[in-house]
Enzyme design. Structure first.
Site, PDB file in Angstrom:
ATOM      1  N   GLN A 164       0.788  -7.831 -56.252  1.00  0.00           N
ATOM      2  CA  GLN A 164       2.187  -8.119 -56.535  1.00  0.00           C
ATOM      3  C   GLN A 164       2.380  -9.596 -56.840  1.00  0.00           C
ATOM      4  O   GLN A 164       1.770 -10.457 -56.230  1.00  0.00           O
ATOM      5  CB  GLN A 164       3.048  -7.713 -55.340  1.00  0.00           C
ATOM      6  N   SER A 178      -4.577  -6.700 -52.351  1.00  0.00           N
ATOM      7  CA  SER A 178      -3.495  -5.933 -51.727  1.00  0.00           C
ATOM      8  C   SER A 178      -3.299  -4.612 -52.469  1.00  0.00           C
ATOM      9  O   SER A 178      -4.203  -3.782 -52.479  1.00  0.00           O
ATOM     10  CB  SER A 178      -2.215  -6.768 -51.665  1.00  0.00           C
ATOM     11  N   LEU A 179      -2.149  -4.398 -53.121  1.00  0.00           N
ATOM     12  CA  LEU A 179      -1.955  -3.126 -53.834  1.00  0.00           C
ATOM     13  C   LEU A 179      -3.033  -2.904 -54.875  1.00  0.00           C
ATOM     14  O   LEU A 179      -3.333  -1.756 -55.245  1.00  0.00           O
ATOM     15  CB  LEU A 179      -0.575  -3.074 -54.489  1.00  0.00           C
ATOM     16  N   ARG A 218       4.113   3.377 -50.227  1.00  0.00           N
ATOM     17  CA  ARG A 218       3.730   2.100 -49.620  1.00  0.00           C
ATOM     18  C   ARG A 218       4.820   1.052 -49.825  1.00  0.00           C
ATOM     19  O   ARG A 218       5.206   0.340 -48.895  1.00  0.00           O
ATOM     20  CB  ARG A 218       2.407   1.639 -50.227  1.00  0.00           C
ATOM     21  N   HIS A 247       1.695  -7.828 -44.807  1.00  0.00           N
ATOM     22  CA  HIS A 247       0.385  -8.102 -44.211  1.00  0.00           C
ATOM     23  C   HIS A 247       0.489  -8.840 -42.871  1.00  0.00           C
ATOM     24  O   HIS A 247      -0.203  -9.835 -42.638  1.00  0.00           O
ATOM     25  CB  HIS A 247      -0.502  -8.867 -45.196  1.00  0.00           C
ATOM     26  N   GLN A 306      -5.115  -2.359 -43.985  1.00  0.00           N
ATOM     27  CA  GLN A 306      -4.720  -3.390 -44.942  1.00  0.00           C
ATOM     28  C   GLN A 306      -3.231  -3.705 -44.878  1.00  0.00           C
ATOM     29  O   GLN A 306      -2.807  -4.826 -45.142  1.00  0.00           O
ATOM     30  CB  GLN A 306      -5.096  -2.924 -46.362  1.00  0.00           C
TER      31      GLN A 306
END
Length: 313
Positions: free
Chosen positions: A10, A94-95, A119, A203, A252
């Site tokens: 992102q 991440s994503l 998510r 996170h 994660q």
């Protein structure tokens, strides 16, 4: 002489991304159609036409970035490229780890889109708006940043969320604690401590409800061993075991994105070129700051596809 494919997270989104791939490659356009069908809405229209504030919403940005990354992979494959034959590892920020796994066949594009929508919504709803925050800390040793977080937390949550490399760390947690930690980092000698314009504290431990949502969501989709190993954000270790991968995806959500260590791991394990597949060039820039011996290339446009194919042959 190994190659790794990396997939952005992102912040790399931009209105219009992937449109030229969809126009040039029917296989790429089909990815956007699959995502639209999976979500039951025209996310592709938001990706290509905006408005920017709608695209930037976490629940939209996550599947949108995955769609662009997979469109680029499909464009390569349409010209004869084989991930299994050419690439040793995949990883994503991440994503982007979901994009990496979809590219390697761990889940379908449709399931990846649905998982990322879940998510995004779960991460957004885990903490009431305004109660969490994130800050970028530039030019301070990790131990000093961690010490500032511990001092500021005082029974609440404040922790390192992203280790991006190049002297850039991102902290996340309760707003008051993050603001205090940012000030402490400045006092300890940080070059900059910048509060980020984000919608939630990603996170960190405050995302525990979202982690449980992802545990349930991942249990309900078909998972197969990826064509190439994925190097996990939270473990910085390669695996092809579907259940291990699913567990690491759950971890994660609350765990640290260990991107500096990921790039260092690539360098220590024979990777000589990192291809950033999808929107933007953020990961390429980070990689150059972490390890200048690793070559980088971006694959996000038809011209990039042509250039990549020339070097991947």
């Amino acid at each position: 002489m190994a190659i790794a494919f990396t997939f952005p997270g992102q912040g790399s989104q931009a209105v219009g991304m992937g449109k030229d791939l969809a126009d040039a490659f029917p296989e790429a356009r089909r990815v956007f159609e699959e995502v639209d069908e999976a979500l039951g809405e025209k996310l592709s229209a938001v990706i290509w036409e905006g408005p920017e504030e709608t695209l930037t919403l976490t629940a939209n940005a996550q599947p949108a970035l995955m769609a662009v990354s997979l469109a680029a992979v499909r464009a390569l494959e349409a010209r004869g490229f084989s991930l299994k034959d050419k690439v040793s590892y995949v990883a994503g920020h991440s994503l982007g780890e979901y994009s990496a796994l979809a590219a390697a066949g761990f889940v379908s594009v449709a399931d990846a889109a649905r998982l990322l929508r879940i998510r995004g919504n779960a991460m957004q709803s885990a903490v009431p708006v305004g109660e969490g925050a994130m800050a970028a800390i530039i030019g301070l040793e990790q131990a000093d940043v961690e010490a500032a977080c511990a001092e500021a937390a005082k029974g609440s949550v404040c922790q390192v969320a992203n280790d991006n490399g190049g002297g850039q760390l991102v902290i996340s947690g309760a707003r008051a604690a993050v603001e205090l930690a940012a000030r402490l980092c400045t006092e300890k000698g940080a070059k900059r401590a910048l509060m980020l314009q984000v919608s939630a504290p990603f996170h960190c431990a405050l995302m525990a409800p979202a982690a449980e949502a992802m545990r349930e969501a991942l249990a309900g989709v078909k998972k197969v061993a990826p064509a190439v190993p994925v190097v996990s954000n939270v473990s910085v270790a390669p695996t092809s075991d579907p259940e291990t991968i699913a567990s690491r995806l759950v971890e994660q959500v609350t765990g640290r994105v260990r991107w500096r260590e990921t790039v260092e791991w690539f360098g220590a394990n024979g990777v000589t070129t990192l291809y950033e597949v999808g929107a933007g060039k953020v990961l390429s820039g980070l990689a150059r700051r972490i390890n200048r011996d690793i070559a980088t290339a971006s694959v996000g446009t038809p011209a990039d596809v042509d250039a990549a194919l020339a070097t991947l042959d």
